[in-house]
Design a protein around this motif. Structure first.
Motif, short mmCIF file in Angstrom:
data_model
loop_
_atom_site.label_atom_id
_atom_site.label_comp_id
_atom_site.label_asym_id
_atom_site.label_seq_id
_atom_site.Cartn_x
_atom_site.Cartn_y
_atom_site.Cartn_z
N LYS A 149 28.02 91.72 19.22
CA LYS A 149 28.38 92.94 18.51
C LYS A 149 28.46 94.09 19.51
O LYS A 149 27.95 93.99 20.64
CB LYS A 149 27.33 93.26 17.45
CG LYS A 149 27.15 92.17 16.39
CD LYS A 149 26.06 92.55 15.41
CE LYS A 149 25.85 91.47 14.36
NZ LYS A 149 24.75 91.82 13.43
N GLU A 150 29.07 95.19 19.10
CA GLU A 150 29.19 96.38 19.95
C GLU A 150 29.81 96.03 21.31
O GLU A 150 29.22 96.21 22.36
CB GLU A 150 27.82 97.04 20.15
CG GLU A 150 27.18 97.51 18.86
CD GLU A 150 25.82 98.15 19.10
OE1 GLU A 150 25.51 98.48 20.27
OE2 GLU A 150 25.08 98.33 18.12
N GLU A 196 19.45 91.28 19.93
CA GLU A 196 19.79 92.63 19.46
C GLU A 196 21.28 92.66 19.14
O GLU A 196 21.69 92.47 18.01
CB GLU A 196 19.43 93.67 20.53
CG GLU A 196 17.95 93.72 20.86
CD GLU A 196 17.10 94.21 19.69
OE1 GLU A 196 17.61 95.02 18.89
OE2 GLU A 196 15.93 93.80 19.59
N THR A 197 22.11 92.90 20.17
CA THR A 197 23.56 92.92 19.95
C THR A 197 24.21 91.59 20.34
O THR A 197 25.39 91.39 20.10
CB THR A 197 24.22 94.06 20.76
OG1 THR A 197 23.93 93.86 22.15
CG2 THR A 197 23.69 95.41 20.32
N LEU A 224 19.56 92.40 25.59
CA LEU A 224 20.52 92.40 24.47
C LEU A 224 20.39 91.16 23.59
O LEU A 224 20.85 91.17 22.44
CB LEU A 224 21.95 92.50 25.01
CG LEU A 224 22.31 93.76 25.79
CD1 LEU A 224 23.75 93.68 26.27
CD2 LEU A 224 22.10 95.01 24.95
#
Length: 341
Positions: free
Chosen positions: A327-328, A313-314, A310
């Protein structure tokens, strides 16, 4: 597996007393169906994760310390015990000396098992305990009977006799303590005479750190580093499930396959450096492998853990400010946060 020699002796000692008595069987136990079945159960219990490995401090024995290597040197010649019953009695008498120093310790049954597997000789020395059970007579009457407790292992030792006799530099001794208290594990380690015993957990942590150090030294991008760490983790998981030791050269082969021969040599160079001094083969603890694929940390008020994939990425990390941007968020966490706003 072919059992060559088998014998059981009893050591009687009560908790809180120092005096111990050795009741030695005069000759070897027959290798019958019951012996084969018990041997298989002991081996299955032994092969569970969490064992320790090592080698003798003095492979041929000395006047001081453990006499086990000296007894092996005396009795084991050319792949055979000259007098297995005699060896086991002397060995049990040595075990008794260490046992008598610990008031809290109790006696038990000492199981000696010499067997051959794929032209390699092994010796098991295992402490078994008795337990009370219920028996059913021929007339269907119930009675109390004494049984050997085989649901759990107390203390056990396995020596690769072939590797020891060949003066192999690897760790030819494996031992485990089961649920034995610390005072028992200490005297058992002294009885073995093992040099710097290492737990699988400690070796696994070193492997995790070694993998990270290699990725950092080669300046691998996050995704490439994470992919490599995942491959190492999967390879280790497979070895752990097969209950086999992991050879460091196998990881170097993965480096060569994914990168280059030069980088594989670099990996082995780091493994041999003073920072790691990795053994040629280690036993892996599955739980310790999580750090290869997950990042985690905690303080008094915060605990955080996420898959390393992750990152970038997020999950974004700013090295300059030392902050994470996530995020997310998980739905359950997001719901809690919204309810508190």
């Amino acid at each position: 597996m072919s059992i060559t020699n088998l014998i059981v002796h009893e050591i009687q000692k009560h908790e809180g007393e120092r005096k111990a008595i050795l009741i030695a069987r005069p000759n070897e136990n027959p290798v019958d169906m019951q012996a084969q079945a018990l041997s298989e159960q002991v081996i299955n219990l032994f092969n569970r994760s969490g064992m320790n490995t090592g080698r003798f401090s003095n492979p041929h024995g000395s006047d001081e310390g453990s006499q086990l290597p000296a007894l092996l040197t005396k009795h084991f010649k050319d792949g055979a015990f000259l007098d297995f019953a005699g060896f086991s009695k002397e060995c049990a008498a040595e075990y008794l000396k260490y046992l008598e120093n610990v008031e809290e310790a109790e006696g038990g049954l000492l199981w000696f098992n010499h067997y051959e597997l794929h032209d390699t000789h092994f010796l098991y020395i295992v402490l078994l305990k008795r337990k009370q059970g219920i028996g059913l007579g021929a007339d269907l009457s119930l009675s109390q009977v004494e049984q050997i407790e085989i649901e759990k292992l107390h203390m056990a030792l396995r020596i690769n006799l072939s590797a020891w006799q060949a003066e192999d530099e690897g760790r030819y001794i494996a031992f485990r303590f089961g649920r034995a208290p610390k005072f028992e594990s200490e005297y058992f380690t002294q009885f073995i005479g093992c040099d710097e015993p290492k737990a699988a957990a400690k070796e696994t942590r070193k492997l995790v750190d070694l993998t990270s150090a290699f990725c950092q030294s080669e300046g691998l991008p996050s995704k490439q580093a994470n992919d490599f760490k995942r491959v190492v983790s999967e390879h280790c998981q497979s070895k752990a499930e097969e209950r086999e030791p992991l050879e460091i050269k196998d990881i170097a082969h993965e480096v060569e396959t994914r990168f280059s021969v030069e980088q594989a040599n670099k990996f082995l160079e780091i493994a041999d450096s003073d920072s790691f001094k990795m053994e040629k083969e280690i036993f892996v603890e599955k739980a310790g492998l999580k750090k290869l694929t997950r990042l985690s940390g905690s303080s008094r008020a915060l605990t955080m853990s996420f898959d390393s994939d992750l990152l970038g990425e997020t999950v974004h990390f700013d090295a300059d400010t030392g902050t994470l941007t996530i995020k997310e968020l998980p739905k359950s966490l997001l719901k809690q946060l919204k309810s508190m706003s």
